[in-house]
Design a protein around this motif. Structure first.
Motif, short mmCIF file in Angstrom:
data_model
loop_
_atom_site.label_atom_id
_atom_site.label_comp_id
_atom_site.label_asym_id
_atom_site.label_seq_id
_atom_site.Cartn_x
_atom_site.Cartn_y
_atom_site.Cartn_z
N LYS A 69 -5.23 7.53 11.65
CA LYS A 69 -5.60 7.82 10.27
C LYS A 69 -4.49 8.58 9.55
O LYS A 69 -4.22 8.38 8.36
N THR A 70 -3.85 9.45 10.34
CA THR A 70 -2.73 10.18 9.75
C THR A 70 -1.62 9.22 9.34
O THR A 70 -1.01 9.34 8.26
N TYR A 72 -2.08 6.08 8.57
CA TYR A 72 -2.56 5.30 7.40
C TYR A 72 -2.38 6.11 6.11
O TYR A 72 -1.89 5.60 5.09
N SER A 73 -2.83 7.38 6.17
CA SER A 73 -2.76 8.22 4.98
C SER A 73 -1.31 8.44 4.53
O SER A 73 -0.98 8.37 3.34
N SER A 74 -0.47 8.72 5.57
CA SER A 74 0.94 8.94 5.23
C SER A 74 1.56 7.69 4.63
O SER A 74 2.33 7.75 3.65
N GLU A 76 -0.03 5.26 3.03
CA GLU A 76 -0.58 5.02 1.69
C GLU A 76 0.05 5.96 0.66
O GLU A 76 0.40 5.56 -0.45
N ALA A 77 0.20 7.23 1.08
CA ALA A 77 0.81 8.18 0.15
C ALA A 77 2.26 7.81 -0.15
O ALA A 77 2.72 7.87 -1.29
N SER A 80 2.29 4.81 -2.39
CA SER A 80 1.93 5.16 -3.77
C SER A 80 3.10 5.84 -4.49
O SER A 80 3.40 5.55 -5.65
#
Length: 450
Positions: A69-70, A72-74, A76-77, A80
């Motif tokens: 998840k980390t 994925y989040s990293s 995505e950020a 973006s």
């Protein structure tokens, strides 16, 4: 030699985008640990090395999910942020393009405006240059007129001075300070004054021509600079982004210390235009003054010339009249001399004629003195003879006195004749001087309005 775990991290880092900061930091951490391991393995003995090569502890499933998840989040950020950067970059590119095009369009517009300003001032300078050149050419013709007028004054002045010198050759009573001499002196003063005035005006004209040429030179230099600036700005106006000879240039964004402001630029050309206008107006005024001076001096000289000629004519008429009267009186004196000479001859004859009667009376008296005795009587005859002798002697004396007076008068008439002849000769000399030496010489005087 880095170990399996380090190689895996290195491979993941090589495949993954370099911009992923967290992976880059992990890879560096792995590399750091691997190098430290190598250093330690080289320094430690084999037993210690065996302990270090033990299998690392395994992670738990929640930790695995959290790590995913980390990631994925990293990702995505990071994606973006990258998308925002791409959008911002495109917006920035579009904005800078619009700004660049607007700025370039504004620069092109300002160059066109500058070209119009340069063309305007260039036209102004061209007009003023043409005006000052034409005015200078006209002023040069006026200068030529002044030179001709000045040259034409020298011969009349010389003639006037010759007339004054010739009239000094008059003799006797005719050497008089008459009207002609006064007018001749006045004419000489007029001519000398005119010459001095024309010389001053000629000097003023030369100075004005110099000032006109100075203004012309300033206009020409300004026009030359304007032409160069117009050529350069026309070249700049023709440049665009596809022009082949455009290039980068160094140290062009700095302001030259010798450059001037637009106000100073306008003022410089305006000063040149105003100077040209001022000199042109001064030249126009000077030409009007030259016209007035030439007209007035010619009028003054012509008027004085006519006055002198009239004075000569009047004086010549007076002299001729006086000479004619002297000739008449001379003729009368000559006639009187002839008459007096005849009178003297008649008186002398009369005196001679009285000798006979005087001798007769004297002889009679002498003869009667010889009468005898009582016959020597004082009778009437005796008295009458005595009276006759006395009368004759008195008459002879009267005739003698009259003869002396007549001879004295004849001498006076002769002296008067000589005096009249001398005076007639003086008048003839004066007439010759005034009529031949002066008036005929003055006929060559030509006074023109140049």
């Amino acid at each position: 030699r880095l170990g399996r775990h380090a190689r895996c991290l290195l491979l993941a880092q090589w495949r993954a985008p370099w911009k992923k900061g967290w992976l880059r930091r992990g890879w560096l951490h792995c590399i750091s640990r691997s190098f430290r391991f190598q250093l330690v393995s080289q320094a430690l003995p084999e037993k210690a090395m065996a302990k270090l090569l033990q299998v690392p502890p395994k992670f738990l499933p929640p930790e695995w999910h959290i790590a995913n998840k980390t990631q994925y989040s990293s990702a995505e950020a990071q994606r973006s942020r990258s998308e925002r950067l791409v959008d911002e970059s495109q917006r920035l590119v579009d904005e800078i393009e619009r700004t660049t095009q607007k700025t370039q369009s504004d620069v092109n517009k300002r160059i066109e405006q500058r070209l119009e300003e340069i063309k305007f001032w260039k036209q102004q300078l061209d007009d003023k240059l043409d005006q000052i050149v034409k005015e200078t050419e006209v002023l040069l013709t006026f200068r030529t007129r002044l030179e001709k007028a000045l040259e034409s004054c020298k011969e009349p002045l010389l003639i006037v001075q010759e007339c004054l010198l010739n009239r000094e050759r008059r003799v006797g009573i005719d050497l008089v300070h008459d009207e002609v001499e006064r007018e001749l002196i006045k004419e000489a003063e007029v001519l000398q004054g005119v010459i001095a005035l024309l010389e001053r005006t000629l000097e003023q004209t030369d100075e004005q021509i110099r000032l006109n040429r100075s203004a012309k030179y300033n206009l020409e230099m300004d026009l030359k600079d304007k032409f160069t600036a117009l050529t350069i700005d026309n070249y700049c106006s023709s440049l665009n982004n596809n022009t082949p000879d455009i290039r980068y240039a160094q140290n062009v964004v700095t302001i030259d210390a010798s450059s001037v402001s637009p106000q100073e630029w306008v003022e410089f050309s305006n000063v040149n235009v105003e100077k040209a206008d001022k000199q042109r107006n001064n030249s126009l005024a000077l030409r009007a003054l030259i016209d007035s001076i030439l007209s007035q001096t010619a009028s003054d000289m012509l008027k004085q010339n006519k006055t002198v000629n009239i004075a000569f004519q009047n004086r010549l008429k007076e002299t001729k009249d006086a000479k004619a009267k002297l000739e008449i009186h001379l003729a009368k004196v000559m006639e009187e001399i002839n008459s007096q000479e005849k009178n003297i001859t008649a008186l002398k004859k009369a005196i001679l004629d009285k000798e006979g009667p005087a001798k007769v009376a004297a002889t009679r008296l002498e003869s009667r003195t010889r009468r005898p005795n009582v016959e020597l009587c004082r009778d009437m005859v005796q008295y009458r003879l005595i009276k006759e002798v006395q009368e004759i002697n008195q008459n002879i004396q009267r005739l003698t006195d009259t003869l002396a007076q007549a001879e004295a008068e004849l001498k006076g008439l002769s002296r008067r004749q000589l005096s009249l002849e001398e005076e007639i000769q003086v008048k003839a000399n004066t007439i010759y001087i005034d009529e031949v030496l002066c008036m005929q010489r003055r006929e060559s005087i030509s006074i023109n309005n140049f």
